[in-house]
Motif scaffolding. Structure first.
Motif, PDB file in Angstrom:
ATOM      1  N   HIS A   1      -6.926  -1.422   8.291  1.00  0.00           N
ATOM      2  CA  HIS A   1      -7.217  -1.396   7.046  1.00  0.00           C
ATOM      3  C   HIS A   1      -8.760  -0.550   6.546  1.00  0.00           C
ATOM      4  CE1 HIS A   1      -6.378  -1.519   2.382  1.00  0.00           C
ATOM      5  NE2 HIS A   1      -8.100  -2.742   2.408  1.00  0.00           N
ATOM      6  N   VAL A   2      -8.773   0.667   5.584  1.00  0.00           N
ATOM      7  CA  VAL A   2     -10.228   0.842   5.598  1.00  0.00           C
ATOM      8  C   VAL A   2     -10.326   1.001   3.935  1.00  0.00           C
ATOM      9  CG1 VAL A   2     -11.128   3.596   5.565  1.00  0.00           C
ATOM     10  CG2 VAL A   2      -8.897   3.053   6.777  1.00  0.00           C
ATOM     11  N   ASN A   3     -11.446   0.486   4.303  1.00  0.00           N
ATOM     12  CA  ASN A   3     -11.624  -0.262   2.331  1.00  0.00           C
ATOM     13  C   ASN A   3     -12.047   0.417   1.443  1.00  0.00           C
ATOM     14  OD1 ASN A   3     -11.364  -2.605   3.626  1.00  0.00           O
ATOM     15  ND2 ASN A   3     -13.504  -3.061   4.363  1.00  0.00           N
ATOM     16  N   ASP A   4     -12.298   1.762   1.978  1.00  0.00           N
ATOM     17  CA  ASP A   4     -12.783   2.871   0.818  1.00  0.00           C
ATOM     18  C   ASP A   4     -12.226   4.290   1.195  1.00  0.00           C
ATOM     19  OD1 ASP A   4     -14.942   1.828   0.174  1.00  0.00           O
ATOM     20  OD2 ASP A   4     -15.529   1.975   1.869  1.00  0.00           O
ATOM     21  N   VAL A   5     -11.430   5.484   0.308  1.00  0.00           N
ATOM     22  CA  VAL A   5     -10.580   6.422   0.566  1.00  0.00           C
ATOM     23  C   VAL A   5     -11.208   6.887   1.981  1.00  0.00           C
ATOM     24  CG1 VAL A   5     -10.245   8.561  -0.582  1.00  0.00           C
ATOM     25  CG2 VAL A   5     -10.782   6.550  -1.774  1.00  0.00           C
ATOM     26  N   HIS A   6     -10.102   7.270   2.251  1.00  0.00           N
ATOM     27  CA  HIS A   6     -10.220   7.786   3.861  1.00  0.00           C
ATOM     28  C   HIS A   6     -10.678   9.464   4.044  1.00  0.00           C
ATOM     29  CE1 HIS A   6      -9.512   8.557   8.070  1.00  0.00           C
ATOM     30  NE2 HIS A   6      -8.962   7.736   8.185  1.00  0.00           N
ATOM     31  N   PRO A   7     -11.799   8.931   4.669  1.00  0.00           N
ATOM     32  CA  PRO A   7     -12.895  10.040   4.514  1.00  0.00           C
ATOM     33  C   PRO A   7     -12.117  11.637   5.357  1.00  0.00           C
ATOM     34  CG  PRO A   7     -13.595   8.977   6.587  1.00  0.00           C
ATOM     35  CD  PRO A   7     -12.397   7.990   5.241  1.00  0.00           C
TER      36      PRO A   7
ATOM     37  N   HIS B   1      -9.981  16.524   4.096  1.00  0.00           N
ATOM     38  CA  HIS B   1      -9.036  17.380   4.242  1.00  0.00           C
ATOM     39  C   HIS B   1      -7.796  18.044   3.006  1.00  0.00           C
ATOM     40  CE1 HIS B   1     -10.373  18.994   8.091  1.00  0.00           C
ATOM     41  NE2 HIS B   1     -10.558  17.322   8.504  1.00  0.00           N
ATOM     42  N   LEU B   2      -8.232  17.073   2.081  1.00  0.00           N
ATOM     43  CA  LEU B   2      -7.465  17.137   1.023  1.00  0.00           C
ATOM     44  C   LEU B   2      -6.736  18.853  -0.092  1.00  0.00           C
ATOM     45  CD1 LEU B   2      -5.358  15.453  -1.264  1.00  0.00           C
ATOM     46  CD2 LEU B   2      -7.840  15.221  -2.558  1.00  0.00           C
TER      47      LEU B   2
ATOM     48  N   LEU C   1       3.535  10.894  -0.440  1.00  0.00           N
ATOM     49  CA  LEU C   1       4.446   9.780   0.660  1.00  0.00           C
ATOM     50  C   LEU C   1       3.416   9.510   1.044  1.00  0.00           C
ATOM     51  CD1 LEU C   1       6.922   8.606   1.420  1.00  0.00           C
ATOM     52  CD2 LEU C   1       7.375   9.792   2.986  1.00  0.00           C
ATOM     53  N   PHE C   2       3.455   8.377   0.845  1.00  0.00           N
ATOM     54  CA  PHE C   2       2.657   7.387   1.919  1.00  0.00           C
ATOM     55  C   PHE C   2       4.063   6.507   2.616  1.00  0.00           C
ATOM     56  CE2 PHE C   2      -1.239   8.552  -0.712  1.00  0.00           C
ATOM     57  CZ  PHE C   2      -1.898   8.445  -0.535  1.00  0.00           C
ATOM     58  N   PRO C   3       3.844   6.668   4.174  1.00  0.00           N
ATOM     59  CA  PRO C   3       4.933   6.088   4.975  1.00  0.00           C
ATOM     60  C   PRO C   3       3.778   4.921   5.555  1.00  0.00           C
ATOM     61  CG  PRO C   3       4.151   7.444   6.180  1.00  0.00           C
ATOM     62  CD  PRO C   3       3.734   8.441   4.859  1.00  0.00           C
ATOM     63  N   LEU C   4       4.646   4.030   5.443  1.00  0.00           N
ATOM     64  CA  LEU C   4       3.559   2.619   5.894  1.00  0.00           C
ATOM     65  C   LEU C   4       3.063   2.387   6.160  1.00  0.00           C
ATOM     66  CD1 LEU C   4       4.875   2.454   9.628  1.00  0.00           C
ATOM     67  CD2 LEU C   4       6.015   1.735   7.558  1.00  0.00           C
ATOM     68  N   CYS C   5       2.420   2.358   4.229  1.00  0.00           N
ATOM     69  CA  CYS C   5       1.604   2.113   3.470  1.00  0.00           C
ATOM     70  C   CYS C   5       0.563   1.475   3.018  1.00  0.00           C
ATOM     71  CB  CYS C   5       2.062   3.072   1.539  1.00  0.00           C
ATOM     72  SG  CYS C   5       2.839   1.323   1.430  1.00  0.00           S
ATOM     73  N   GLY C   6       0.751   0.685   3.847  1.00  0.00           N
ATOM     74  CA  GLY C   6       0.202  -0.658   3.381  1.00  0.00           C
ATOM     75  C   GLY C   6      -0.378  -1.646   2.504  1.00  0.00           C
ATOM     76  N   LYS C   7      -1.646  -1.031   2.336  1.00  0.00           N
ATOM     77  CA  LYS C   7      -2.390  -1.641   1.021  1.00  0.00           C
ATOM     78  C   LYS C   7      -3.629  -0.188   1.002  1.00  0.00           C
ATOM     79  CE  LYS C   7      -5.583  -5.165   2.578  1.00  0.00           C
ATOM     80  NZ  LYS C   7      -6.980  -6.144   1.843  1.00  0.00           N
ATOM     81  N   ALA C   8      -2.853   1.207   1.374  1.00  0.00           N
ATOM     82  CA  ALA C   8      -4.126   1.801   1.120  1.00  0.00           C
ATOM     83  C   ALA C   8      -4.769   2.691  -0.543  1.00  0.00           C
ATOM     84  CB  ALA C   8      -2.950   3.540   1.698  1.00  0.00           C
ATOM     85  N   VAL C   9      -5.915   1.795   0.131  1.00  0.00           N
ATOM     86  CA  VAL C   9      -6.807   2.663  -1.445  1.00  0.00           C
ATOM     87  C   VAL C   9      -6.434   4.437  -1.718  1.00  0.00           C
ATOM     88  CG1 VAL C   9      -8.289   0.533  -1.056  1.00  0.00           C
ATOM     89  CG2 VAL C   9      -8.581   2.600  -0.520  1.00  0.00           C
ATOM     90  N   ASP C  10      -6.253   4.656  -1.013  1.00  0.00           N
ATOM     91  CA  ASP C  10      -6.245   6.444  -1.589  1.00  0.00           C
ATOM     92  C   ASP C  10      -5.263   6.338  -2.170  1.00  0.00           C
ATOM     93  OD1 ASP C  10      -7.782   6.323   0.893  1.00  0.00           O
ATOM     94  OD2 ASP C  10      -5.689   7.429   2.742  1.00  0.00           O
TER      95      ASP C  10
ATOM     96  N   ALA D   1      -7.089  12.004  15.387  1.00  0.00           N
ATOM     97  CA  ALA D   1      -6.632  13.995  15.705  1.00  0.00           C
ATOM     98  C   ALA D   1      -6.249  13.910  14.575  1.00  0.00           C
ATOM     99  CB  ALA D   1      -6.033  14.448  16.799  1.00  0.00           C
ATOM    100  N   TYR D   2      -6.738  14.559  13.501  1.00  0.00           N
ATOM    101  CA  TYR D   2      -5.705  15.152  12.497  1.00  0.00           C
ATOM    102  C   TYR D   2      -5.075  16.556  12.122  1.00  0.00           C
ATOM    103  CZ  TYR D   2      -8.494  10.956  11.341  1.00  0.00           C
ATOM    104  OH  TYR D   2      -9.060   9.707  11.440  1.00  0.00           O
TER     105      TYR D   2
END
Length: 236
Positions: free
Chosen positions: A34-40, A45-46, A59-68, A228-229
């Motif tokens: 989990h990333v606590n803040d918005v993913h950098p 790259h938004l 769409l957020f696949p397998l989103c968990g509790k992403a704050v994004d 890698a992104y």
């Protein structure tokens, strides 16, 4: 990722993910992924992911509790997440201070959590039950930690589903891991660029937008590891 141990090296089933979430919760911690803040990398790259467009369907696949998810919803986008572990979704709404409505959702053999007047919808189900017949197609997919989490045998099926969920002009930003798989079975799994390119196929452009070296952080006690992104979009 000791919390998410597997019975067979590199293969994790849903009940094991559930146990991992519970173990983290009992320890008063967030899951290790989990990333606590918005993913950098998402914020950086938004513009490439949205193509400069507003009011998109994400769409957020397998989103968990992403704050994004809330971050994008606050910008006017519509968010759809899919997650197998219900407690992670409960935590998302609780931590975002959103009171969700919860209903059974037969179309995915699961449940649907909704909040922010429908701007955030999260389906609790097997990801492969979530087809375009459920919520249509998407302008953008933020795949952070989903493709690397699924069992390797499901990779081709996952990419084929992704293609059906993306609109013809849709885009996907995907995070993958690169490391020596002989030293660590995953998850998160090693994803070679050549394999991903082959799975994505010639009808899609796949562009590497950034690579980050995490070797000094000693993730999973590995001597080297990178994220890698990739930006994936149709060639039409």
């Amino acid at each position: 990722m000791d919390e998410f141990s597997s019975e067979k090296p590199g293969v994790v089933k849903l009940h094991q993910w559930e146990k991992g979430w519970q173990k983290s919760k009992d320890a008063g911690k967030n899951p290790p992924f989990h990333v606590n803040d918005v993913h950098p990398m998402l914020s950086k790259h938004l513009e490439q992911l949205t193509g400069g467009r507003s009011g998109l369907k994400f769409l957020f696949p397998l989103c968990g509790k992403a704050v994004d998810m809330k971050w994008l919803a606050d910008q006017g986008h519509t968010i759809v997440g899919v997650e197998g572990v219900e407690d992670g979704v409960r935590q998302f709404f609780q931590e975002a201070a959103i009171q969700p409505t919860v209903t059974d959702e037969p179309s995915v053999n699961g449940k649907l959590y909704q909040g922010m007047e429908g701007r955030i919808s999260i389906y609790i189900c097997d990801y492969f039950n979530f087809t375009s017949s459920v919520k249509g197609q998407f302008d953008a997919i933020w795949d952070r930690g989903a493709f690397v989490a699924i069992n390797e045998v499901d990779r081709e099926k996952y990419i084929q589903l992704m293609k059906t969920l993306l609109k013809p002009d849709g885009r996907c930003l995907m995070e993958v891991m690169n490391y020596d798989p002989s030293l660590f079975p995953g998850p998160p799994h090693n994803v070679p660029e050549d394999e991903l390119k082959q799975l994505v196929g010639g009808d899609y452009d796949m562009t590497l937008v950034e690579t980050l070296d995490h070797s000094e952080e000693k993730w999973f006690s590995l001597p080297w590891i990178k994220t890698a992104y990739y930006l994936i979009k149709g060639t039409n």
